[in-house]
Motif scaffolding. Sequence first.
Motif, PDB file in Angstrom:
ATOM      1  N   GLY A   1       1.377  -1.317  -0.269  1.00 19.00           N
ATOM      2  CA  GLY A   1       0.710  -0.048  -0.022  1.00 19.00           C
ATOM      3  C   GLY A   1       1.036   1.318  -0.174  1.00 19.00           C
ATOM      4  N   HIS A   2       0.316   2.471   0.059  1.00 14.97           N
ATOM      5  CA  HIS A   2       0.649   3.625   0.091  1.00 14.97           C
ATOM      6  C   HIS A   2       1.288   4.461   1.213  1.00 14.97           C
ATOM      7  CE1 HIS A   2      -0.883   4.122  -3.844  1.00 14.97           C
ATOM      8  NE2 HIS A   2      -0.208   5.067  -4.146  1.00 14.97           N
ATOM      9  N   GLY A   3       0.524   3.605   2.655  1.00 15.71           N
ATOM     10  CA  GLY A   3       1.295   3.920   3.612  1.00 15.71           C
ATOM     11  C   GLY A   3      -0.045   4.504   4.409  1.00 15.71           C
ATOM     12  N   ALA A   4      -0.064   4.704   5.961  1.00 11.90           N
ATOM     13  CA  ALA A   4      -1.100   5.157   6.916  1.00 11.90           C
ATOM     14  C   ALA A   4       0.010   5.980   7.855  1.00 11.90           C
ATOM     15  CB  ALA A   4      -1.386   3.941   7.588  1.00 11.90           C
ATOM     16  N   LEU A   5      -1.520   6.502   8.648  1.00 10.33           N
ATOM     17  CA  LEU A   5      -0.525   8.533   9.438  1.00 10.33           C
ATOM     18  C   LEU A   5      -1.924   8.430  10.583  1.00 10.33           C
ATOM     19  CD1 LEU A   5       1.194  10.596  10.388  1.00 10.33           C
ATOM     20  CD2 LEU A   5      -0.850  11.484   8.575  1.00 10.33           C
ATOM     21  N   VAL A   6      -1.699   8.147  12.059  1.00 10.38           N
ATOM     22  CA  VAL A   6      -2.210   8.049  12.833  1.00 10.38           C
ATOM     23  C   VAL A   6      -2.248   9.686  13.419  1.00 10.38           C
ATOM     24  CG1 VAL A   6      -2.787   7.529  15.196  1.00 10.38           C
ATOM     25  CG2 VAL A   6      -2.919   5.887  13.217  1.00 10.38           C
ATOM     26  N   LEU A   7      -3.053  11.020  12.848  1.00 13.19           N
ATOM     27  CA  LEU A   7      -2.108  12.068  13.708  1.00 13.19           C
ATOM     28  C   LEU A   7      -2.405  12.291  15.075  1.00 13.19           C
ATOM     29  CD1 LEU A   7      -3.729  14.085  11.500  1.00 13.19           C
ATOM     30  CD2 LEU A   7      -0.633  14.107  12.024  1.00 13.19           C
ATOM     31  N   GLU A   8      -3.863  12.094  15.916  1.00 17.53           N
ATOM     32  CA  GLU A   8      -3.722  11.935  17.470  1.00 17.53           C
ATOM     33  C   GLU A   8      -4.170  10.677  17.919  1.00 17.53           C
ATOM     34  OE1 GLU A   8      -6.620  14.863  17.546  1.00 17.53           O
ATOM     35  OE2 GLU A   8      -6.103  15.834  16.209  1.00 17.53           O
ATOM     36  N   PRO A   9      -3.615   9.402  17.987  1.00 15.44           N
ATOM     37  CA  PRO A   9      -4.250   8.333  18.634  1.00 15.44           C
ATOM     38  C   PRO A   9      -4.977   8.477  20.142  1.00 15.44           C
ATOM     39  CG  PRO A   9      -1.496   8.756  18.819  1.00 15.44           C
ATOM     40  CD  PRO A   9      -1.995   9.489  18.442  1.00 15.44           C
ATOM     41  N   GLU A  10      -4.087   8.788  21.001  1.00 15.01           N
ATOM     42  CA  GLU A  10      -5.398   9.355  22.095  1.00 15.01           C
ATOM     43  C   GLU A  10      -6.553   9.829  21.815  1.00 15.01           C
ATOM     44  OE1 GLU A  10      -2.009  10.507  21.697  1.00 15.01           O
ATOM     45  OE2 GLU A  10      -0.780  10.234  22.388  1.00 15.01           O
ATOM     46  N   ARG A  11      -6.596  10.733  21.124  1.00 17.26           N
ATOM     47  CA  ARG A  11      -8.014  11.314  20.863  1.00 17.26           C
ATOM     48  C   ARG A  11      -8.836  10.744  20.185  1.00 17.26           C
ATOM     49  NH1 ARG A  11      -9.587  16.466  17.296  1.00 17.26           N
ATOM     50  NH2 ARG A  11     -11.425  16.997  18.278  1.00 17.26           N
ATOM     51  N   ALA A  12      -8.853   9.647  19.091  1.00 17.55           N
ATOM     52  CA  ALA A  12      -8.927   8.543  19.013  1.00 17.55           C
ATOM     53  C   ALA A  12      -9.706   7.488  19.877  1.00 17.55           C
ATOM     54  CB  ALA A  12      -8.109   8.132  17.565  1.00 17.55           C
ATOM     55  N   ARG A  13      -8.488   6.983  20.316  1.00 13.14           N
ATOM     56  CA  ARG A  13      -9.006   6.084  21.091  1.00 13.14           C
ATOM     57  C   ARG A  13     -10.247   6.431  22.377  1.00 13.14           C
ATOM     58  NH1 ARG A  13      -3.073   4.754  21.262  1.00 13.14           N
ATOM     59  NH2 ARG A  13      -2.631   6.003  22.472  1.00 13.14           N
ATOM     60  N   ALA A  14      -9.736   7.735  22.557  1.00 12.00           N
ATOM     61  CA  ALA A  14     -11.433   8.263  23.672  1.00 12.00           C
ATOM     62  C   ALA A  14     -11.853   8.447  23.158  1.00 12.00           C
ATOM     63  CB  ALA A  14     -10.151   9.896  23.814  1.00 12.00           C
ATOM     64  N   SER A  15     -12.296   8.732  22.086  1.00 12.82           N
ATOM     65  CA  SER A  15     -13.137   8.806  21.440  1.00 12.82           C
ATOM     66  C   SER A  15     -14.063   7.699  20.959  1.00 12.82           C
ATOM     67  CB  SER A  15     -13.880   9.823  19.285  1.00 12.82           C
ATOM     68  OG  SER A  15     -12.832  10.838  19.399  1.00 12.82           O
ATOM     69  N   SER A  16     -13.588   6.185  20.657  1.00 11.37           N
ATOM     70  CA  SER A  16     -14.557   5.007  20.569  1.00 11.37           C
ATOM     71  C   SER A  16     -14.688   5.101  22.078  1.00 11.37           C
ATOM     72  CB  SER A  16     -12.842   4.677  19.926  1.00 11.37           C
ATOM     73  OG  SER A  16     -13.404   4.314  19.086  1.00 11.37           O
ATOM     74  N   ALA A  17     -13.908   5.289  23.100  1.00  7.24           N
ATOM     75  CA  ALA A  17     -14.159   4.919  24.428  1.00  7.24           C
ATOM     76  C   ALA A  17     -14.857   5.357  25.180  1.00  7.24           C
ATOM     77  CB  ALA A  17     -12.992   4.555  25.352  1.00  7.24           C
ATOM     78  N   ALA A  18     -15.279   6.807  24.647  1.00  6.27           N
ATOM     79  CA  ALA A  18     -16.811   7.415  24.986  1.00  6.27           C
ATOM     80  C   ALA A  18     -18.182   6.640  24.816  1.00  6.27           C
ATOM     81  CB  ALA A  18     -16.525   8.867  24.403  1.00  6.27           C
ATOM     82  N   THR A  19     -17.740   6.287  23.438  1.00  3.36           N
ATOM     83  CA  THR A  19     -19.268   6.217  22.973  1.00  3.36           C
ATOM     84  C   THR A  19     -19.654   4.060  23.216  1.00  3.36           C
ATOM     85  OG1 THR A  19     -18.108   6.029  20.826  1.00  3.36           O
ATOM     86  CG2 THR A  19     -18.940   7.545  20.670  1.00  3.36           C
ATOM     87  N   SER A  20     -18.287   3.324  23.428  1.00  2.00           N
ATOM     88  CA  SER A  20     -18.255   2.059  23.425  1.00  2.00           C
ATOM     89  C   SER A  20     -18.997   1.699  22.267  1.00  2.00           C
ATOM     90  CB  SER A  20     -18.920   2.126  25.335  1.00  2.00           C
ATOM     91  OG  SER A  20     -20.734   1.866  24.329  1.00  2.00           O
ATOM     92  N   GLU A  21     -18.265   2.723  21.123  1.00  2.00           N
ATOM     93  CA  GLU A  21     -18.689   1.097  19.850  1.00  2.00           C
ATOM     94  C   GLU A  21     -18.099   2.181  18.715  1.00  2.00           C
ATOM     95  OE1 GLU A  21     -22.647   3.388  18.727  1.00  2.00           O
ATOM     96  OE2 GLU A  21     -23.756   2.070  20.199  1.00  2.00           O
ATOM     97  N   PRO A  22     -17.640   1.546  18.048  1.00  2.00           N
ATOM     98  CA  PRO A  22     -16.541   1.393  16.568  1.00  2.00           C
ATOM     99  C   PRO A  22     -17.293   2.538  15.817  1.00  2.00           C
ATOM    100  CG  PRO A  22     -17.880  -0.082  16.212  1.00  2.00           C
ATOM    101  CD  PRO A  22     -18.623   0.121  17.441  1.00  2.00           C
ATOM    102  N   PRO A  23     -16.487   3.629  15.877  1.00  2.00           N
ATOM    103  CA  PRO A  23     -17.104   4.453  14.314  1.00  2.00           C
ATOM    104  C   PRO A  23     -17.548   4.896  13.715  1.00  2.00           C
ATOM    105  CG  PRO A  23     -14.189   4.758  14.018  1.00  2.00           C
ATOM    106  CD  PRO A  23     -14.981   3.571  15.379  1.00  2.00           C
TER     107      PRO A  23
END
Length: 393
Positions: free
Chosen positions: A309-331
Amino acid sequence: MATAASVRVLAIDIGTGTQDILLFESGRTMENNVKLVMPSPTVIVAERIRRATAAGRPLLLTGVTMGGGPSHWAARDHALAGYPVAVTPEAARTFDDDLTAVAQMGFEIISEEEAARQARRPDVVHIELQDLDARAIVQTLRTFDLDPRVDALAIAAFDHGAAPPGYSDRRFRFEFLERMIRRSPTPATFAYLAEEIPPALTRLQAIKSSVARYVEYSGSAPELPVLLMDTGAAAALGALEDPRVRRQRHSLLCNIGNFHTLAFHLVEGRIVGLFEHHTGEISRARLEELLRKLAAGTLTNDEVFDDSGHGALVLEPERARASSAATSEPPFLAVTGPRRELLRGSSLPHYEAVPHGDMMLAGCFGLLRALAERVPALGPAIRPALLGEAKAA
């Protein structure tokens, strides 16, 4: 031409399989605007080359840098069949930015002067390479008694960029994406007014050079605004025109194109991660895995690059994990693209976005949204239609 109360925009989303065209006129509901889904320029060129191969005739390629894929493979097969392929330098960069590499494919690099001489030979099949075939589009519109004059052009195409010799074009492409996202983490960051196109984006530069022909053939004003954009980002921005997608605070936008798959992870409208891969290199199970890791903030660039593939980038891993945890559901996962069937039957809950009732025009809707943002004078005419507020026409 447009009246004081109307604005006309030609939006063209140039993919590898199709080119999707929207002739937008303000004051109409979006569904009543003119839409075309046609073979892509590279597919058209490939078919012309295959006919030359079947006839055993020499091939002459001129024009500008355009999208490769099918046209590249057809030209390669023509040379492998033992038939001559002559190509001018600018057109040759369709196949590789390094002209030495193009010559090694069995193609003869010739000057424009020599090309003009060869074009007069009756046995030679002469094909002009271009992503924006202005004459064909203008003729098609006029065939249906449509005025081709417009107030703005907005065009999307996939551009690897001109990588230095010996450097991976996949790495070059993704490093460019990363720089742009770090500058402004929204899909609209990949939209450029004509004078802003980065020099490395040679395909978009070539499309810009073809705009003058559209102006000439259509009779449009010479100084009309021109916006160029990356196809994947245009599709993502267009997906947000689906009200159900736009309502989401936390989402994944995945465009599964004929040749490339691009996914954005958005939190409150900001990109917090993305990956890009070749659609033909991934299975449903692999795509599910990539999307889950993107949502969790654990996907790495090396994992995608090493998987072709071309690649991947995770800019804000903490924010991503926090958003998922707050909803207890996948985005919320919104899917667009002509290969979206790849996720049908998936264990991942997902929604096939249909902005304005037409998934294939998602990129064109994204182009309109970007144009409204980048050219403020056009915003008041474009935004009401995007928001579904236009009066029926």
